[in-house]
Design a protein around this motif. Structure first.
Motif, PDB file in Angstrom:
ATOM      1  N   ALA B 126      46.081  47.868  34.384  1.00  0.00           N
ATOM      2  CA  ALA B 126      45.996  46.478  34.077  1.00  0.00           C
ATOM      3  C   ALA B 126      44.653  45.942  34.672  1.00  0.00           C
ATOM      4  O   ALA B 126      44.431  46.228  35.949  1.00  0.00           O
ATOM      5  CB  ALA B 126      47.240  45.780  34.697  1.00  0.00           C
ATOM      6  N   MET B 127      43.831  45.464  33.896  1.00  0.00           N
ATOM      7  CA  MET B 127      42.352  44.926  34.658  1.00  0.00           C
ATOM      8  C   MET B 127      42.538  43.522  35.030  1.00  0.00           C
ATOM      9  O   MET B 127      43.128  42.668  34.212  1.00  0.00           O
ATOM     10  CB  MET B 127      41.430  45.185  33.391  1.00  0.00           C
ATOM     11  N   ILE B 128      42.077  43.265  36.288  1.00  0.00           N
ATOM     12  CA  ILE B 128      42.117  42.030  36.788  1.00  0.00           C
ATOM     13  C   ILE B 128      40.859  41.563  37.013  1.00  0.00           C
ATOM     14  O   ILE B 128      40.100  42.135  37.793  1.00  0.00           O
ATOM     15  CB  ILE B 128      42.943  42.057  38.329  1.00  0.00           C
ATOM     16  N   GLU B 129      40.398  40.666  36.285  1.00  0.00           N
ATOM     17  CA  GLU B 129      39.140  40.014  36.067  1.00  0.00           C
ATOM     18  C   GLU B 129      39.098  38.706  36.011  1.00  0.00           C
ATOM     19  O   GLU B 129      37.760  37.978  35.312  1.00  0.00           O
ATOM     20  CB  GLU B 129      38.484  40.706  35.033  1.00  0.00           C
ATOM     21  N   THR B 130      40.013  37.851  36.513  1.00  0.00           N
ATOM     22  CA  THR B 130      40.030  36.445  36.609  1.00  0.00           C
ATOM     23  C   THR B 130      40.564  35.913  38.015  1.00  0.00           C
ATOM     24  O   THR B 130      41.292  36.739  38.629  1.00  0.00           O
ATOM     25  CB  THR B 130      40.800  35.586  35.532  1.00  0.00           C
ATOM     26  N   ALA B 131      40.212  34.869  38.360  1.00  0.00           N
ATOM     27  CA  ALA B 131      40.567  34.235  39.607  1.00  0.00           C
ATOM     28  C   ALA B 131      42.110  34.024  39.703  1.00  0.00           C
ATOM     29  O   ALA B 131      42.966  34.490  40.673  1.00  0.00           O
ATOM     30  CB  ALA B 131      40.077  32.787  39.855  1.00  0.00           C
ATOM     31  N   VAL B 132      42.801  33.670  38.597  1.00  0.00           N
ATOM     32  CA  VAL B 132      44.206  33.725  38.531  1.00  0.00           C
ATOM     33  C   VAL B 132      44.735  35.248  38.428  1.00  0.00           C
ATOM     34  O   VAL B 132      45.879  35.279  39.053  1.00  0.00           O
ATOM     35  CB  VAL B 132      44.835  32.801  37.247  1.00  0.00           C
ATOM     36  N   GLY B 133      44.376  35.970  37.894  1.00  0.00           N
ATOM     37  CA  GLY B 133      44.607  37.308  37.868  1.00  0.00           C
ATOM     38  C   GLY B 133      44.691  38.028  39.285  1.00  0.00           C
ATOM     39  O   GLY B 133      45.721  38.539  39.696  1.00  0.00           O
ATOM     40  N   VAL B 134      43.624  37.728  40.080  1.00  0.00           N
ATOM     41  CA  VAL B 134      43.558  38.064  41.466  1.00  0.00           C
ATOM     42  C   VAL B 134      44.637  37.540  42.250  1.00  0.00           C
ATOM     43  O   VAL B 134      45.487  38.055  43.104  1.00  0.00           O
ATOM     44  CB  VAL B 134      42.254  37.808  42.069  1.00  0.00           C
ATOM     45  N   GLU B 135      44.934  36.220  42.062  1.00  0.00           N
ATOM     46  CA  GLU B 135      45.988  35.534  42.561  1.00  0.00           C
ATOM     47  C   GLU B 135      47.442  36.107  42.313  1.00  0.00           C
ATOM     48  O   GLU B 135      48.289  36.164  43.044  1.00  0.00           O
ATOM     49  CB  GLU B 135      46.116  34.016  42.451  1.00  0.00           C
ATOM     50  N   ASN B 136      47.561  36.538  41.113  1.00  0.00           N
ATOM     51  CA  ASN B 136      48.907  37.296  40.587  1.00  0.00           C
ATOM     52  C   ASN B 136      48.694  38.868  40.818  1.00  0.00           C
ATOM     53  O   ASN B 136      49.633  39.304  40.010  1.00  0.00           O
ATOM     54  CB  ASN B 136      49.176  36.776  39.030  1.00  0.00           C
ATOM     55  N   ALA B 137      48.041  39.312  41.413  1.00  0.00           N
ATOM     56  CA  ALA B 137      47.685  40.739  41.532  1.00  0.00           C
ATOM     57  C   ALA B 137      48.965  41.438  41.671  1.00  0.00           C
ATOM     58  O   ALA B 137      49.106  42.713  41.230  1.00  0.00           O
ATOM     59  CB  ALA B 137      46.534  41.205  42.602  1.00  0.00           C
ATOM     60  N   TYR B 138      49.856  41.136  42.623  1.00  0.00           N
ATOM     61  CA  TYR B 138      50.981  41.980  43.002  1.00  0.00           C
ATOM     62  C   TYR B 138      51.899  41.977  41.961  1.00  0.00           C
ATOM     63  O   TYR B 138      52.719  42.968  41.476  1.00  0.00           O
ATOM     64  CB  TYR B 138      51.610  41.414  44.397  1.00  0.00           C
ATOM     65  N   HIS B 139      52.231  40.590  41.278  1.00  0.00           N
ATOM     66  CA  HIS B 139      53.121  40.509  40.263  1.00  0.00           C
ATOM     67  C   HIS B 139      52.446  41.585  38.872  1.00  0.00           C
ATOM     68  O   HIS B 139      53.503  41.662  38.099  1.00  0.00           O
ATOM     69  CB  HIS B 139      53.203  38.948  39.918  1.00  0.00           C
ATOM     70  N   ILE B 140      51.136  41.466  38.673  1.00  0.00           N
ATOM     71  CA  ILE B 140      50.648  42.363  37.717  1.00  0.00           C
ATOM     72  C   ILE B 140      51.045  44.071  37.876  1.00  0.00           C
ATOM     73  O   ILE B 140      51.648  44.452  37.128  1.00  0.00           O
ATOM     74  CB  ILE B 140      49.376  42.203  37.472  1.00  0.00           C
ATOM     75  N   ALA B 141      50.662  44.207  39.134  1.00  0.00           N
ATOM     76  CA  ALA B 141      50.943  45.548  39.548  1.00  0.00           C
ATOM     77  C   ALA B 141      52.546  46.012  39.618  1.00  0.00           C
ATOM     78  O   ALA B 141      52.504  47.154  39.131  1.00  0.00           O
ATOM     79  CB  ALA B 141      50.417  45.912  40.888  1.00  0.00           C
ATOM     80  N   SER B 142      53.388  45.148  39.766  1.00  0.00           N
ATOM     81  CA  SER B 142      54.669  45.414  39.930  1.00  0.00           C
ATOM     82  C   SER B 142      55.279  45.014  38.636  1.00  0.00           C
ATOM     83  O   SER B 142      56.675  44.913  38.498  1.00  0.00           O
ATOM     84  CB  SER B 142      55.475  45.070  41.121  1.00  0.00           C
ATOM     85  N   ALA B 143      54.791  44.785  37.553  1.00  0.00           N
ATOM     86  CA  ALA B 143      55.372  43.964  36.339  1.00  0.00           C
ATOM     87  C   ALA B 143      56.287  44.912  35.665  1.00  0.00           C
ATOM     88  O   ALA B 143      57.285  44.480  35.155  1.00  0.00           O
ATOM     89  CB  ALA B 143      54.228  43.553  35.387  1.00  0.00           C
ATOM     90  N   CYS B 144      55.959  46.237  35.713  1.00  0.00           N
ATOM     91  CA  CYS B 144      56.914  47.262  34.821  1.00  0.00           C
ATOM     92  C   CYS B 144      56.617  48.523  35.424  1.00  0.00           C
ATOM     93  O   CYS B 144      55.465  48.798  35.863  1.00  0.00           O
ATOM     94  CB  CYS B 144      56.859  46.869  33.526  1.00  0.00           C
ATOM     95  N   PRO B 145      57.495  49.608  35.216  1.00  0.00           N
ATOM     96  CA  PRO B 145      57.088  50.968  35.780  1.00  0.00           C
ATOM     97  C   PRO B 145      55.992  51.425  35.174  1.00  0.00           C
ATOM     98  O   PRO B 145      55.350  52.607  35.328  1.00  0.00           O
ATOM     99  CB  PRO B 145      58.354  51.724  35.352  1.00  0.00           C
ATOM    100  N   ARG B 146      55.636  51.052  33.687  1.00  0.00           N
ATOM    101  CA  ARG B 146      54.531  51.720  33.076  1.00  0.00           C
ATOM    102  C   ARG B 146      53.233  51.450  33.732  1.00  0.00           C
ATOM    103  O   ARG B 146      52.149  52.147  33.255  1.00  0.00           O
ATOM    104  CB  ARG B 146      54.156  50.982  31.668  1.00  0.00           C
ATOM    105  N   VAL B 147      52.938  50.533  34.551  1.00  0.00           N
ATOM    106  CA  VAL B 147      51.930  50.181  35.392  1.00  0.00           C
ATOM    107  C   VAL B 147      51.467  51.437  36.221  1.00  0.00           C
ATOM    108  O   VAL B 147      52.122  51.515  37.228  1.00  0.00           O
ATOM    109  CB  VAL B 147      51.786  48.910  36.025  1.00  0.00           C
TER     110      VAL B 147
END
Lengths: 94, 294
Positions: B126-147
């Motif tokens: 998962a590519m994080i490249e926006t300010a909101v993405g940075v603030e949601n980084a943990y939720h993105i990283a743990s969104a599902c086992p496929r990450v």
């Protein structure tokens, strides 16, 4: 994938090293023009790639030109499939 | 997961570069369907990458593909054609929150099921490249086992923040720190953004040492010449490596003896320290370094 119809002339690829430029046009039968530094050595191989791609897309014929700049078999196949797909744009089954 | 220090971007429409990928020395490659490919050539790049994934022997390279973003007309076609060809992972651009990851996960799962591929086989970076993405980084990283990893996209992030991307990188310090902590908390790998000046290897080495210190597991490269420098920064130093050998040996001895607590060089050692020591030994193997605790 089968039953596609070539509607127009389309090209794919480049003349950069390790690539090839493929042009595909509608035709009743297969007419292949294959050019490149080693075209005599790879003539049979390239003809087989072309025939396999036409079969895959259910095409009975096509006028195909390939300028080979030292492309791998994989690259020729990819360029040919792209050119065929572009030439079929708008055809039934797309 | 095998340590992966470097990830070399290769334009998906460049067969000459793709076919030479195994000789560049990177741990992994990223066949790019997004920014490196002109709009008019998206179909050609997709077909080229699919054909290479199906028929080319990439040796022991980890092969991933960056697809176009979910907000583009190319996203669905990219997934439909690339997933059946089994790349190790697809890199999803501009993940702003877990919903973006879950949406991609659902589409990939449908394609896996339709092609009799075990669900979860193709991982997500998962590519994080926006300010909101940075603030949601943990939720993105743990969104599902496929990450399997999250990655920082510095160019787009600095543009989103309205700041200039500098060689010193202070504008990315918070984002890098936040993303690394998020990845570590979620138990996934984390890759840093590219170093744009291919002629400035000293600057690249300085940045690499900095991001290794922050905890990144790997870094993206935009040119084969950058790979050696990236690997240099990840190389464990001799003293650290010797200690890692002693820690792992002590941990194995304790396990065999049924002991839960170990000490090395007179200091208590707990599980995270053992895990880091094991990781260092895996890294050392990549450099062909001899393991010796003395």
């Amino acid at each position: 994938m089968s039953g596609l119809i070539l509607l127009n002339t389309a090209s794919a690829g480049t003349l950069e090293s390790s690539d090839c430029l493929v042009t595909v046009s509608p035709a009743e039968k297969l007419k292949l023009e294959y050019k490149g530094a080693n075209s005599e050595i790879f003539a049979e191989r390239t003809k087989a790639i072309v025939e396999n791609v036409l079969k895959k897309y259910g095409l009975g014929g096509a006028e195909i030109s390939i300028q080979d700049q030292g492309a791998l078999e994989i690259t020729i196949k990819a360029r040919l499939e792209t050119a065929v797909s572009r030439a079929c744009k708008g055809a039934a089954g797309q | 997961m095998k340590p992966c220090r470097s990830m070399l971007y290769i334009p998906g429409d460049s067969p000459g570069m793709i076919q030479h990928a195994p000789v560049f020395g990177a741990d992994s490659i990223l066949l790019d369907l997004e920014d490196a490919v002109a709009i008019a050539e998206k179909d050609a790049a997709r077909k080229m990458v699919a054909c290479f994934l199906q028929d080319y022997d990439f040796k022991d390279l980890i092969v991933t593909v960056r697809v176009n973003g979910a907000d583009t007309e190319f996203f669905d076609d990219d997934l439909s054609e690339i997933i059946p060809c089994l790349p190790a992972a697809v890199r999803i651009p501009k993940c702003n929150g877990p919903a973006d990851v879950l949406s991609a996960d659902k589409k990939i799962e449908e394609i896996e099921r339709a092609n009799s591929i075990p669900v979860g086989k193709v991982r997500i970076h998962a590519m994080i490249e926006t300010a909101v993405g940075v603030e949601n980084a943990y939720h993105i990283a743990s969104a599902c086992p496929r990450v399997e990893a999250i990655t920082l996209g510095g160019q787009d992030l600095t543009a989103d923040m309205g700041v200039k991307k500098t060689k010193e990188g202070w504008e990315l310090f918070y984002a890098r720190s936040r993303v690394v902590v998020a990845a570590r908390a979620a138990g996934v790998a984390v890759y840093d953004t590219v170093w744009a000046d291919i002629n400035d290897k000293e600057g690249l080495l300085r940045e690499c040492r900095s991001i290794v210190g922050l905890g990144f597991t790997g870094k993206a490269a935009i040119h084969p010449d950058q790979i050696e420098t990236i690997h240099q920064a990840f190389m464990p130093d001799e003293k650290e490596l010797k200690k890692a050998v002693r820690i792992v040996e002590a941990a194995e001895k304790a396990k065999n003896e049924g002991k839960g607590v170990i000490s090395v060089d007179g200091k208590m050692v707990d599980a995270p320290v053992v895990a880091r020591a094991r990781h260092l030994l895996e890294l050392a193997d990549l450099y062909g370094l001899e393991r010796s605790g003395s």
